[in-house]
Write a protein that holds these residues in place. Structure first.
Motif, mmCIF file in Angstrom:
data_model
loop_
_atom_site.group_PDB
_atom_site.id
_atom_site.type_symbol
_atom_site.label_atom_id
_atom_site.label_comp_id
_atom_site.label_asym_id
_atom_site.label_seq_id
_atom_site.Cartn_x
_atom_site.Cartn_y
_atom_site.Cartn_z
ATOM 1 N N GLY A 98 0.788 -1.224 0.000
ATOM 2 C CA GLY A 98 0.000 0.000 0.000
ATOM 3 C C GLY A 98 0.819 1.272 0.000
ATOM 4 O O GLY A 98 0.265 2.371 0.045
ATOM 5 N N LEU A 99 2.162 1.147 -0.048
ATOM 6 C CA LEU A 99 2.997 2.343 -0.079
ATOM 7 C C LEU A 99 2.983 2.964 -1.471
ATOM 8 O O LEU A 99 3.099 2.257 -2.476
ATOM 9 C CB LEU A 99 4.428 1.988 0.328
ATOM 10 N N ASP A 100 2.854 4.267 -1.508
ATOM 11 C CA ASP A 100 2.806 4.995 -2.773
ATOM 12 C C ASP A 100 4.227 5.442 -3.119
ATOM 13 O O ASP A 100 4.712 6.468 -2.628
ATOM 14 C CB ASP A 100 1.871 6.200 -2.622
ATOM 15 N N ILE A 101 4.911 4.652 -3.946
ATOM 16 C CA ILE A 101 6.304 4.911 -4.309
ATOM 17 C C ILE A 101 6.386 5.248 -5.793
ATOM 18 O O ILE A 101 5.917 4.481 -6.638
ATOM 19 C CB ILE A 101 7.202 3.693 -3.997
ATOM 20 N N PHE A 102 6.972 6.395 -6.091
ATOM 21 C CA PHE A 102 7.192 6.792 -7.478
ATOM 22 C C PHE A 102 8.530 6.246 -7.968
ATOM 23 O O PHE A 102 9.514 6.223 -7.223
ATOM 24 C CB PHE A 102 7.213 8.317 -7.623
ATOM 25 N N SER A 103 8.564 5.836 -9.217
ATOM 26 C CA SER A 103 9.803 5.425 -9.868
ATOM 27 C C SER A 103 9.960 6.243 -11.140
ATOM 28 O O SER A 103 9.121 6.165 -12.045
ATOM 29 C CB SER A 103 9.764 3.930 -10.204
ATOM 30 N N VAL A 104 11.008 7.074 -11.204
ATOM 31 C CA VAL A 104 11.239 7.966 -12.337
ATOM 32 C C VAL A 104 12.611 7.680 -12.928
ATOM 33 O O VAL A 104 13.621 7.753 -12.211
ATOM 34 C CB VAL A 104 11.137 9.447 -11.911
ATOM 35 N N LYS A 105 12.645 7.349 -14.192
ATOM 36 C CA LYS A 105 13.905 7.034 -14.854
ATOM 37 C C LYS A 105 14.848 8.232 -14.786
ATOM 38 O O LYS A 105 14.471 9.361 -15.086
ATOM 39 C CB LYS A 105 13.652 6.653 -16.315
ATOM 40 N N GLY A 106 16.074 7.950 -14.358
ATOM 41 C CA GLY A 106 17.067 9.007 -14.234
ATOM 42 C C GLY A 106 17.084 9.674 -12.879
ATOM 43 O O GLY A 106 18.035 10.391 -12.551
ATOM 44 N N LYS A 107 16.038 9.456 -12.072
ATOM 45 C CA LYS A 107 15.987 10.048 -10.730
ATOM 46 C C LYS A 107 15.976 8.993 -9.634
ATOM 47 O O LYS A 107 16.577 9.164 -8.584
ATOM 48 C CB LYS A 107 14.748 10.932 -10.590
ATOM 49 N N GLY A 108 15.230 7.913 -9.856
ATOM 50 C CA GLY A 108 15.174 6.848 -8.859
ATOM 51 C C GLY A 108 13.803 6.709 -8.226
ATOM 52 O O GLY A 108 12.782 6.865 -8.896
#
Length: 329
Positions: A50-60
């Motif tokens: 249920g954790l809202d984790i963003f994954s952005v290429k080049g940032k992490g």
């Protein structure tokens, strides 16, 4: 990797991410001596909790919002002198179930002992409903208590705990909350917290019970909308950022204080405190039990904790765990 070892890695990842900033998979892998693939797998498992984790290429990776983890030492700093222990779990099926199992297995637990968990996989509300409790977004709190007079002495107990929760939220966060019979806490007409009490013992002998309290702290909106079928709110909406570790200790103290008073006075001393906070004062309501529907005007509760409805000029009292109260529409 064992489940416990996997969780240790995930907790370390959350400690890095807790400030809400971006961290690259490469950097995280270097800190934990893991491959970027392993980091990605752990992130997927955390998202499933249920954790809202963003994954952005080049940032992490980045959490949608900063996160505070429950910590035994931090909680202890807020506890009252001589308070019973508070145990912290990362993940469990149900904090109520865990304490009930320990009691049923004959383990001796002091009155006031508390178990809290970051997440529950099988959290329960009334009528066996699932209680939505994603990781670190709510407070899953269960406390052990004993009643020397037996199960019959528990009449009105869920209402007393409702008063304990309400008083804490009023005093510490200046929230004007309402109580819905028999076990819910509301703010601005939306559900903020729920109570589930489970009993083990004889009707005329010493009774042990587990008091479960679930408080919405900062629920992920999209997941909550999919999982909760009624209007809801959380403490983040009401007061912004708060210290969950302090909340745990303060909740233990408030429940203990009110339970000790309840043992001395019974529910009658709490009747007025519940009624002045009731959700439906003098309103038309309906009470359902299975297919049966009873309509009337809500007059709060009587000195035994029974719900009082007025029908055609007559006041009738109702009690029972399978009843459900709603506003008439």
């Amino acid at each position: 990797m064992s489940a416990s070892a996997g969780w240790q890695v995930q907790r370390q990842l959350l400690q890095y991410l807790s400030d809400g900033r971006f961290y690259s998979g490469r950097w995280l892998g270097e800190q934990l001596q893991l491959s970027r693939t392993a980091i990605a797998n752990h992130m997927q498992q955390l998202q499933q909790l249920g954790l809202d984790i963003f994954s952005v290429k080049g940032k992490g990776y980045r959490l949608a919002a900063p996160l505070q983890l429950l910590d035994s030492e931090a909680i202890a700093q807020w506890q009252q002198p001589g308070a019973a222990p508070i145990d912290v779990l990362s993940i469990t099926d149900s904090t109520n179930s865990q304490l009930m199992q320990r009691l049923q297995q004959g383990e001796s637990l002091p009155a006031g002992q508390v178990l809290v968990s970051e997440a529950q996989t099988a959290g329960r509300g009334r009528h066996g409903r699932q209680w939505f409790s994603p990781f670190a977004a709510s407070l899953s709190f269960s406390m052990v208590w004993q009643l020397e007079q037996g199960i019959q002495a528990a009449m009105g107990l869920s209402l007393v705990i409702g008063v304990a929760v309400a008083e804490l939220l009023e005093n510490d966060y200046q929230l004007a909350v309402q109580l819905k019979w028999p076990n819910d806490v509301y703010w601005t007409g939306k559900k903020l917290a729920g109570i589930l009490i489970e009993l083990s013992g004889q009707s005329d002998g010493r009774c042990q019970l587990v008091i479960g309290i679930g408080i919405n702290v900062q629920l992920p909106p999209q997941q909550a909308a999919q999982s909760i079928s009624q209007p809801w709110t959380d403490l983040a909406t009401a007061v912004g950022t708060l210290d969950r570790n302090r909340l745990v200790a303060r909740l233990q103290a408030s429940c203990t204080r009110h339970l000790e008073r309840f043992e001395q006075t019974g529910f009658a001393a709490f009747q007025a405190e519940f009624n002045r906070r009731q959700l439906y004062p003098q309103q038309a309501v309906r009470l359902t039990q299975g297919q049966q529907v009873i309509r009337g005007i809500c007059h709060g509760v009587d000195a035994q904790g029974n719900l009082v409805l007025e029908q055609q000029g007559k006041k009738l009292a109702f009690h029972g765990g399978e009843l459900s109260l709603r506003a008439e529409v």
